[in-house]
Scaffold this active site. Structure first.
Site, PDB file in Angstrom:
ATOM      1  N   GLU A 174       1.250  -8.211   8.451  1.00 28.30           N
ATOM      2  CA  GLU A 174       0.630  -7.515   7.324  1.00 28.30           C
ATOM      3  C   GLU A 174       1.279  -6.151   7.048  1.00 28.30           C
ATOM      4  O   GLU A 174       1.667  -5.836   5.914  1.00 28.30           O
ATOM      5  CB  GLU A 174      -0.865  -7.295   7.593  1.00 28.30           C
ATOM      6  CG  GLU A 174      -1.700  -8.547   7.693  1.00 28.30           C
ATOM      7  CD  GLU A 174      -2.198  -9.055   6.351  1.00 28.30           C
ATOM      8  OE1 GLU A 174      -1.819  -8.493   5.312  1.00 28.30           O
ATOM      9  OE2 GLU A 174      -2.966 -10.028   6.345  1.00 28.30           O
ATOM     10  N   HIS A 221       1.869  -8.321   4.164  1.00 25.25           N
ATOM     11  CA  HIS A 221       0.706  -8.197   3.283  1.00 25.25           C
ATOM     12  C   HIS A 221       1.132  -8.504   1.847  1.00 25.25           C
ATOM     13  O   HIS A 221       2.183  -8.057   1.399  1.00 25.25           O
ATOM     14  CB  HIS A 221       0.192  -6.763   3.387  1.00 25.25           C
ATOM     15  CG  HIS A 221      -1.109  -6.506   2.714  1.00 25.25           C
ATOM     16  ND1 HIS A 221      -2.311  -6.947   3.212  1.00 25.25           N
ATOM     17  CD2 HIS A 221      -1.406  -5.818   1.573  1.00 25.25           C
ATOM     18  CE1 HIS A 221      -3.287  -6.540   2.422  1.00 25.25           C
ATOM     19  NE2 HIS A 221      -2.768  -5.865   1.421  1.00 25.25           N
ATOM     20  N   SER A 260      -6.897  -8.316   0.061  1.00 24.98           N
ATOM     21  CA  SER A 260      -6.844  -6.905   0.438  1.00 24.98           C
ATOM     22  C   SER A 260      -8.162  -6.216   0.079  1.00 24.98           C
ATOM     23  O   SER A 260      -9.217  -6.655   0.525  1.00 24.98           O
ATOM     24  CB  SER A 260      -5.626  -6.235  -0.206  1.00 24.98           C
ATOM     25  OG  SER A 260      -5.374  -4.978   0.364  1.00 24.98           O
TER      26      SER A 260
END
Length: 432
Positions: free
Chosen positions: A303, A375, A187
């Site tokens: 995600e 995610h 990330s």
């Protein structure tokens, strides 16, 4: 010193760490110091470093105030502005120079810490025979905005560079190979890795890069958003308390909403401020350095499902049992805007400019879970531990198969630069 501790003579000083099963942990080692809104200064050598306890996290809100799901990224860690620390985890019986993976945590540049339990590298280190160095750096207003002045930009990035210098000076004493350093992040940590590639003063500090779920579609924000944020940040008074800093950070974030989707990672790197090139020159800079770095890029199939869990409007579209075409269309579209298109452009430029690399997709299991292939869904596979048992990201029994496979891919790349070329059914697709 007792049987549960050990001392490692290193250029930084004698480091007292702890023996934890198959690994040795040296935690909370100071790599630099920094005054508020100032550049970091590398820490000089000292006689003895007590590295038996984790280091503090940068000041932050422990749980997203907008989330209806509790996801505390730092657990029981303390917080402090004096947070420029790193931790080294190495195999207990290391005898030869081992490859080194430097972990840069994510959290939208506002949350997280290198020593957070969700990033425990014990299994990765013991299985893959590598050394993991976990970094903590300044976040939010403290790390990426200050009072909105150019010299207050990119302080967190400069922290990371200081930590990488520490690795070059000291990692051989821990059994690591300073010529075999991989930087890896997820990330915002992946976004940091991308920008370390083109930052000044990073030449020779690393040779391989792993970027997991890099939100490159948000990188650098927008000029209007940056202007609005700086205007609010300029009102932070001298001597503000940490509580006042975090309150000001909330106001800055509200001002950032003018940036639309970019407000999702409004704190972050600023192009054209040291040590980064201008936005106009960034693509050319990545092309120039491409031959120097092997790159492994990964993303998850859904995600944005992670963030959809935080947004009440998305809950109204989905009851977490039945698939909603409307919700899935939103997830796919925003995933593409934030994670897919910009990452593919990055990868294509890297390969066309002479760099080696691979791009992987962590696929949906198809089990109907709301957070399937979301995610951060790769984190329990890379850093398994009991902290994930009650998490909404828990993979359950699937992790027993998928986890070792993903850790093996990371371990082989860190060790030799080997790039995966064969898909793993139910876990990974190879993307062109």
């Amino acid at each position: 010193m007792d049987d549960s501790t050990t001392e490692i003579p290193a250029p930084c000083g004698r480091v007292r760490g702890i023996i934890d099963g198959a690994v040795i942990r040296a935690r909370g080692i100071r790599y630099a110091r920094a005054e508020r809104f100032a550049h970091p200064v590398d820490e000089p050598p000292v006689d003895l470093i007590d590295a038996t306890r984790p280091g503090p996290a940068s000041p932050q809100h422990r749980v997203d105030p907008n989330a209806d799901i509790s996801f505390d990224q730092i657990g029981g860690l303390t917080t402090s502005e004096d947070c420029l620390r790193l931790s080294v985890t190495m195999p207990r019986d290391a005898e030869t120079p081992l490859p080194v993976l430097v972990w840069i945590h994510g959290g939208a540049y506002v949350t997280g810490a290198g020593d957070a339990e969700i990033y425990d590298p014990h299994t990765l280190v013991s299985e893959q025979r590598i050394i993991v160095v976990s970094l903590t750096y300044r976040l939010g207003v403290l790390g990426y905005l200050g009072r909105g002045r150019p010299e207050h930009s990119n302080l967190g990035l400069l922290d990371q560079i200081s930590a990488l210098r520490w690795v070059q000076r000291n990692i051989a004493a821990f059994g690591g190979d300073p010529n075999a350093v991989t930087i890896a992040g997820q990330s915002a940590g992946a976004d940091a890795c991308a920008h370390l590639m083109i930052a000044e003063a990073t030449d020779g500090l690393f040779s391989r890069v792993i970027m997991a779920s890099a939100p490159l579609g948000l990188s650098g924000g927008t000029d209007s958003m940056n202007w609005a944020m700086a205007k609010v940040a300029a009102r932070i008074p001298d001597g503000a308390t940490i509580s006042e800093i975090l309150a000001a950070q909330d106001e800055v974030h509200k001002a950032a909403l003018v940036g639309g989707l970019h407000a999702g990672m409004c704190f972050g790197v600023h192009y054209g401020a040291y040590p980064l090139p201008s936005r106009a020159d960034a693509a050319a800079a990545w092309a120039r350095v491409a031959p120097k770095y092997d790159v492994l890029m990964t993303r998850t199939e859904r995600e944005i499902a992670f963030f959809a869990g935080f947004v009440p409007a998305f809950h109204r579209l989905h009851d977490r049992r039945l698939t909603s075409p409307m919700l899935e269309s939103l997830i796919s579209g925003i995933t593409s805007a934030v994670y897919t298109r910009a990452a593919k452009a990055f990868y294509d430029r890297h390969r066309m400019s002479g760099g080696q690399g691979a791009r992987l997709l962590i696929v949906s299991r198809g089990d109907g879970s709301f957070f399937d292939a979301a995610h951060s869904g790769d984190l329990p596979l890379l850093f398994p531990g009991p902290v994930w048992d009650q998490s909404f990201l828990d993979y359950g029994s699937t992790a027993e198969v998928a986890g070792p496979e993903l850790r093996r891919i990371w371990g082989r790349f860190t060790t030799s630069g080997a790039l995966p070329r064969v898909r793993i059914p139910g876990l990974i697709d190879i993307l062109g």
